[in-house]
Design a protein around this motif. Structure first.
Motif, PDB file in Angstrom:
ATOM      1  N   PHE A  66       0.798  -1.221   0.000  1.00  0.00           N
ATOM      2  CA  PHE A  66       0.000   0.000   0.000  1.00  0.00           C
ATOM      3  C   PHE A  66       0.840   1.287   0.000  1.00  0.00           C
ATOM      4  O   PHE A  66       0.455   2.259  -0.640  1.00  0.00           O
ATOM      5  CB  PHE A  66      -0.963  -0.018   1.170  1.00  0.00           C
ATOM      6  CG  PHE A  66      -2.249  -0.767   0.887  1.00  0.00           C
ATOM      7  CD1 PHE A  66      -2.422  -1.469  -0.303  1.00  0.00           C
ATOM      8  CD2 PHE A  66      -3.296  -0.772   1.804  1.00  0.00           C
ATOM      9  CE1 PHE A  66      -3.598  -2.156  -0.570  1.00  0.00           C
ATOM     10  CE2 PHE A  66      -4.479  -1.454   1.536  1.00  0.00           C
ATOM     11  CZ  PHE A  66      -4.627  -2.150   0.353  1.00  0.00           C
ATOM     12  N   PRO A  67       1.976   1.358   0.706  1.00  0.00           N
ATOM     13  CA  PRO A  67       2.778   2.587   0.615  1.00  0.00           C
ATOM     14  C   PRO A  67       3.218   2.893  -0.817  1.00  0.00           C
ATOM     15  O   PRO A  67       3.156   4.046  -1.260  1.00  0.00           O
ATOM     16  CB  PRO A  67       3.967   2.301   1.533  1.00  0.00           C
ATOM     17  CG  PRO A  67       3.419   1.347   2.548  1.00  0.00           C
ATOM     18  CD  PRO A  67       2.485   0.469   1.769  1.00  0.00           C
ATOM     19  N   ALA A  68       3.651   1.866  -1.558  1.00  0.00           N
ATOM     20  CA  ALA A  68       4.048   2.085  -2.950  1.00  0.00           C
ATOM     21  C   ALA A  68       2.833   2.460  -3.803  1.00  0.00           C
ATOM     22  O   ALA A  68       2.934   3.303  -4.709  1.00  0.00           O
ATOM     23  CB  ALA A  68       4.718   0.829  -3.510  1.00  0.00           C
ATOM     24  N   LEU A  69       1.697   1.858  -3.519  1.00  0.00           N
ATOM     25  CA  LEU A  69       0.482   2.177  -4.258  1.00  0.00           C
ATOM     26  C   LEU A  69       0.056   3.616  -3.992  1.00  0.00           C
ATOM     27  O   LEU A  69      -0.365   4.326  -4.917  1.00  0.00           O
ATOM     28  CB  LEU A  69      -0.631   1.209  -3.860  1.00  0.00           C
ATOM     29  CG  LEU A  69      -1.965   1.353  -4.594  1.00  0.00           C
ATOM     30  CD1 LEU A  69      -1.792   1.201  -6.098  1.00  0.00           C
ATOM     31  CD2 LEU A  69      -2.966   0.317  -4.066  1.00  0.00           C
ATOM     32  N   MET A  70       0.190   4.083  -2.757  1.00  0.00           N
ATOM     33  CA  MET A  70      -0.138   5.471  -2.432  1.00  0.00           C
ATOM     34  C   MET A  70       0.756   6.429  -3.210  1.00  0.00           C
ATOM     35  O   MET A  70       0.287   7.469  -3.718  1.00  0.00           O
ATOM     36  CB  MET A  70       0.005   5.712  -0.933  1.00  0.00           C
ATOM     37  CG  MET A  70      -0.203   7.165  -0.510  1.00  0.00           C
ATOM     38  SD  MET A  70      -1.898   7.774  -0.799  1.00  0.00           S
ATOM     39  CE  MET A  70      -2.680   7.256   0.737  1.00  0.00           C
ATOM     40  N   SER A  97       4.022   1.775   6.468  1.00  0.00           N
ATOM     41  CA  SER A  97       4.381   3.143   6.861  1.00  0.00           C
ATOM     42  C   SER A  97       3.227   4.125   6.746  1.00  0.00           C
ATOM     43  O   SER A  97       3.300   5.229   7.308  1.00  0.00           O
ATOM     44  CB  SER A  97       5.559   3.628   6.009  1.00  0.00           C
ATOM     45  OG  SER A  97       5.207   3.652   4.632  1.00  0.00           O
ATOM     46  N   LEU A  98       2.146   3.738   6.053  1.00  0.00           N
ATOM     47  CA  LEU A  98       1.008   4.653   5.936  1.00  0.00           C
ATOM     48  C   LEU A  98       0.329   4.878   7.284  1.00  0.00           C
ATOM     49  O   LEU A  98      -0.420   5.850   7.441  1.00  0.00           O
ATOM     50  CB  LEU A  98      -0.018   4.110   4.932  1.00  0.00           C
ATOM     51  CG  LEU A  98       0.416   4.033   3.465  1.00  0.00           C
ATOM     52  CD1 LEU A  98      -0.746   3.565   2.608  1.00  0.00           C
ATOM     53  CD2 LEU A  98       0.931   5.378   2.981  1.00  0.00           C
ATOM     54  N   ARG A  99       0.569   4.015   8.250  1.00  0.00           N
ATOM     55  CA  ARG A  99      -0.035   4.215   9.570  1.00  0.00           C
ATOM     56  C   ARG A  99       0.504   5.475  10.242  1.00  0.00           C
ATOM     57  O   ARG A  99      -0.147   6.020  11.129  1.00  0.00           O
ATOM     58  CB  ARG A  99       0.221   2.994  10.455  1.00  0.00           C
ATOM     59  CG  ARG A  99      -0.452   1.719   9.948  1.00  0.00           C
ATOM     60  CD  ARG A  99      -0.559   0.675  11.035  1.00  0.00           C
ATOM     61  NE  ARG A  99      -1.127  -0.561  10.530  1.00  0.00           N
ATOM     62  CZ  ARG A  99      -2.432  -0.768  10.320  1.00  0.00           C
ATOM     63  NH1 ARG A  99      -3.284   0.196  10.569  1.00  0.00           N
ATOM     64  NH2 ARG A  99      -2.852  -1.934   9.863  1.00  0.00           N
ATOM     65  N   GLY A 100       1.656   5.928   9.838  1.00  0.00           N
ATOM     66  CA  GLY A 100       2.200   7.157  10.398  1.00  0.00           C
ATOM     67  C   GLY A 100       1.778   8.400   9.647  1.00  0.00           C
ATOM     68  O   GLY A 100       2.123   9.529  10.056  1.00  0.00           O
ATOM     69  N   LEU A 101       1.019   8.234   8.574  1.00  0.00           N
ATOM     70  CA  LEU A 101       0.549   9.370   7.778  1.00  0.00           C
ATOM     71  C   LEU A 101      -0.613  10.049   8.480  1.00  0.00           C
ATOM     72  O   LEU A 101      -1.492   9.390   9.036  1.00  0.00           O
ATOM     73  CB  LEU A 101       0.112   8.876   6.404  1.00  0.00           C
ATOM     74  CG  LEU A 101      -0.087   9.912   5.296  1.00  0.00           C
ATOM     75  CD1 LEU A 101       1.234  10.588   4.964  1.00  0.00           C
ATOM     76  CD2 LEU A 101      -0.673   9.228   4.061  1.00  0.00           C
ATOM     77  N   GLU A 102      -0.633  11.374   8.457  1.00  0.00           N
ATOM     78  CA  GLU A 102      -1.711  12.144   9.089  1.00  0.00           C
ATOM     79  C   GLU A 102      -2.646  12.689   8.017  1.00  0.00           C
ATOM     80  O   GLU A 102      -2.214  13.155   6.963  1.00  0.00           O
ATOM     81  CB  GLU A 102      -1.137  13.286   9.929  1.00  0.00           C
ATOM     82  CG  GLU A 102      -0.314  12.811  11.117  1.00  0.00           C
ATOM     83  CD  GLU A 102       0.210  13.972  11.953  1.00  0.00           C
ATOM     84  OE1 GLU A 102       0.066  15.143  11.520  1.00  0.00           O
ATOM     85  OE2 GLU A 102       0.769  13.703  13.031  1.00  0.00           O
ATOM     86  N   LEU A 115      -7.200   4.344   0.862  1.00  0.00           N
ATOM     87  CA  LEU A 115      -5.973   4.112   1.619  1.00  0.00           C
ATOM     88  C   LEU A 115      -5.874   5.057   2.811  1.00  0.00           C
ATOM     89  O   LEU A 115      -5.499   4.634   3.919  1.00  0.00           O
ATOM     90  CB  LEU A 115      -4.758   4.294   0.706  1.00  0.00           C
ATOM     91  CG  LEU A 115      -4.604   3.293  -0.441  1.00  0.00           C
ATOM     92  CD1 LEU A 115      -3.346   3.600  -1.252  1.00  0.00           C
ATOM     93  CD2 LEU A 115      -4.558   1.864   0.072  1.00  0.00           C
ATOM     94  N   LEU A 116      -6.204   6.321   2.604  1.00  0.00           N
ATOM     95  CA  LEU A 116      -6.182   7.269   3.720  1.00  0.00           C
ATOM     96  C   LEU A 116      -7.185   6.844   4.792  1.00  0.00           C
ATOM     97  O   LEU A 116      -6.896   6.886   5.991  1.00  0.00           O
ATOM     98  CB  LEU A 116      -6.511   8.676   3.223  1.00  0.00           C
ATOM     99  CG  LEU A 116      -5.442   9.386   2.391  1.00  0.00           C
ATOM    100  CD1 LEU A 116      -5.998  10.685   1.827  1.00  0.00           C
ATOM    101  CD2 LEU A 116      -4.196   9.662   3.228  1.00  0.00           C
ATOM    102  N   ASN A 117      -8.351   6.436   4.357  1.00  0.00           N
ATOM    103  CA  ASN A 117      -9.411   6.071   5.293  1.00  0.00           C
ATOM    104  C   ASN A 117      -9.039   4.826   6.098  1.00  0.00           C
ATOM    105  O   ASN A 117      -9.368   4.714   7.285  1.00  0.00           O
ATOM    106  CB  ASN A 117     -10.709   5.830   4.532  1.00  0.00           C
ATOM    107  CG  ASN A 117     -11.938   5.949   5.405  1.00  0.00           C
ATOM    108  OD1 ASN A 117     -11.959   6.734   6.352  1.00  0.00           O
ATOM    109  ND2 ASN A 117     -12.958   5.194   5.098  1.00  0.00           N
ATOM    110  N   SER A 118      -8.347   3.894   5.456  1.00  0.00           N
ATOM    111  CA  SER A 118      -8.024   2.623   6.110  1.00  0.00           C
ATOM    112  C   SER A 118      -6.763   2.688   6.958  1.00  0.00           C
ATOM    113  O   SER A 118      -6.669   1.985   7.973  1.00  0.00           O
ATOM    114  CB  SER A 118      -7.852   1.520   5.054  1.00  0.00           C
ATOM    115  OG  SER A 118      -9.030   1.339   4.299  1.00  0.00           O
ATOM    116  N   CYS A 119      -5.797   3.500   6.559  1.00  0.00           N
ATOM    117  CA  CYS A 119      -4.474   3.412   7.158  1.00  0.00           C
ATOM    118  C   CYS A 119      -4.025   4.652   7.934  1.00  0.00           C
ATOM    119  O   CYS A 119      -3.340   4.517   8.957  1.00  0.00           O
ATOM    120  CB  CYS A 119      -3.439   3.127   6.065  1.00  0.00           C
ATOM    121  SG  CYS A 119      -3.680   1.559   5.189  1.00  0.00           S
TER     122      CYS A 119
END
Length: 365
Positions: free
Chosen positions: A95-99, A172-177, A118-122
């Motif tokens: 998912f990080p690469a897909l984002m 790493s998307l879990r650290g995205l705000e 992706l934003l909504n899920s992660c």
């Protein structure tokens, strides 16, 4: 075994006079045919008796779904009607690469839909203060493993199935705000660009919002109209697996002011059967057919089947229900292939709401 025994008998008989025996047999068979009544049409058919279901062995299916990730084809699966981006999203690959990919495509409706998902899920929603702390993947896995019997022979297989069904896709998307507004804006942009998945989500959430327990305390069903019915047909016609699942799934809702039927026989669609058709058609058009099987193995110990179609037929559906599901699937496939949805009709009128079936295929808030 019977064929082998017959062969032995024939060999033995041949030693003692095959020709005479054969002649006698030929005469007997001819006499029997002459005196027997004609075989009925039912007896000539390939139909099996109801008791045949007791002999089904689901392990005879093809490639096991519990041995790895990816899409396991089901019988009759059509070529996937998905882009490389959507294929990666469905397969839950990196998912990080897909984002990173979709963020570079602001004018692509599908990319904006995936970005919103992706934003909504992660990602961390900074303006959502009422959310419970999110458990880590390791915490959820530990809870699942602790819930299983330690010495049962199926436990290792169920743990493996859980791992396959629940990969740590966010990384790493879990650290995205992010904010709920940023997510809503991405969905809105996808809708503006006419992405079929975004349009199906918009309709799904719009219909789901008509379930008003305050205004309709005794009729918790949702509300349908001609415009929404047409948008449901468009979602199904898109051939996009996510939109198809949502579109067919919306046929299985209980509507307080109308109901769907296929054809002119007067019968409304069976809502429970249509729910299963939604998942099967999504698989048929390239959706994820593996994760539901893996999840069922992990959480319920239902590990004997290798694909979603066989899982339904073996574990979930009676023979009668399975036949109805297959009939609906064939009818809707014909509509999609021909582009003619005239047989899918909305019949308006107040409906009984003693037993209500309403669901959403998306997170709507």
């Amino acid at each position: 075994m019977k064929k082998a025994l017959a062969l032995v008998i024939l060999v033995v008989v041949g030693i003692f006079g095959w020709r005479q025996w054969s002649a006698n047999q030929s005469s007997a068979v001819a006499a029997s045919k002459a005196s027997s009544p004609p075989q009925s049409a039912a007896a000539k058919s390939d139909a099996l008796p109801p008791s045949a279901v007791l002999n089904i062995d689901p392990r005879m299916s093809a490639k096991p779904a519990l041995m790895g990730s990816g899409s396991t084809p089901q019988r009759g699966q059509l070529p996937a009607n998905v882009s490389p981006l959507m294929a990666d999203y469905i397969a839950r690959k990196d998912f990080p690469a897909l984002m990173a990919k979709v963020s570079q495509l602001p004018n692509d409706g599908e990319a904006q839909f995936i970005r919103a998902q992706l934003l909504n899920s992660c990602a961390k929603k900074m303006d959502q203060t009422d959310a419970r702390p999110r458990k880590t993947w390791a915490e959820r896995r530990a809870e699942f493993v602790a819930s299983l019997p330690q010495n049962h022979p199926d436990t290792p297989m169920r743990i493996n199935a859980w791992d396959l069904a629940n990969p740590d896709v966010c990384g790493s998307l879990r650290g995205l705000e992010t904010t709920k507004k940023e997510i809503a804006d991405a969905f809105a942009r996808a809708q503006e660009l006419k992405d079929p998945t975004a349009l199906a989500r918009e309709l799904n959430c719009e219909i789901h919002a008509t379930n008003d327990p305050v205004k309709f305390p005794n009729a918790r069903a949702v509300e349908i109209n001609d415009s929404r019915a047409e948008r449901i047909r468009q979602a199904i016609a898109s051939r996009n697996p996510t939109a198809v699942r949502a579109g067919v799934g919306m046929l299985s809702n209980t509507y307080r002011n109308g109901a769907f039927r296929i054809g002119n026989d007067g019968a409304f669609v069976d809502q429970a059967a249509m729910h299963h058709v939604a998942n099967l058609l999504a698989c048929q058009y390239g959706g994820d057919c593996v994760t539901p099987v893996q999840s069922a193995c992990a959480r319920e110990g239902r590990c004997a089947t290798n694909n979603y179609e066989d899982y339904l037929a073996y574990y979930e559906l009676s023979p009668s229900a399975a036949q109805l599901v297959d009939t609906y699937r064939r009818q809707l496939t014909q509509m999609i292939d021909s582009g003619d949805f005239s047989q899918l009709q909305l019949v308006k009128g107040e409906q009984p709401t003693d037993s209500v079936r309403v669901g959403s295929y998306f997170q709507c808030n």
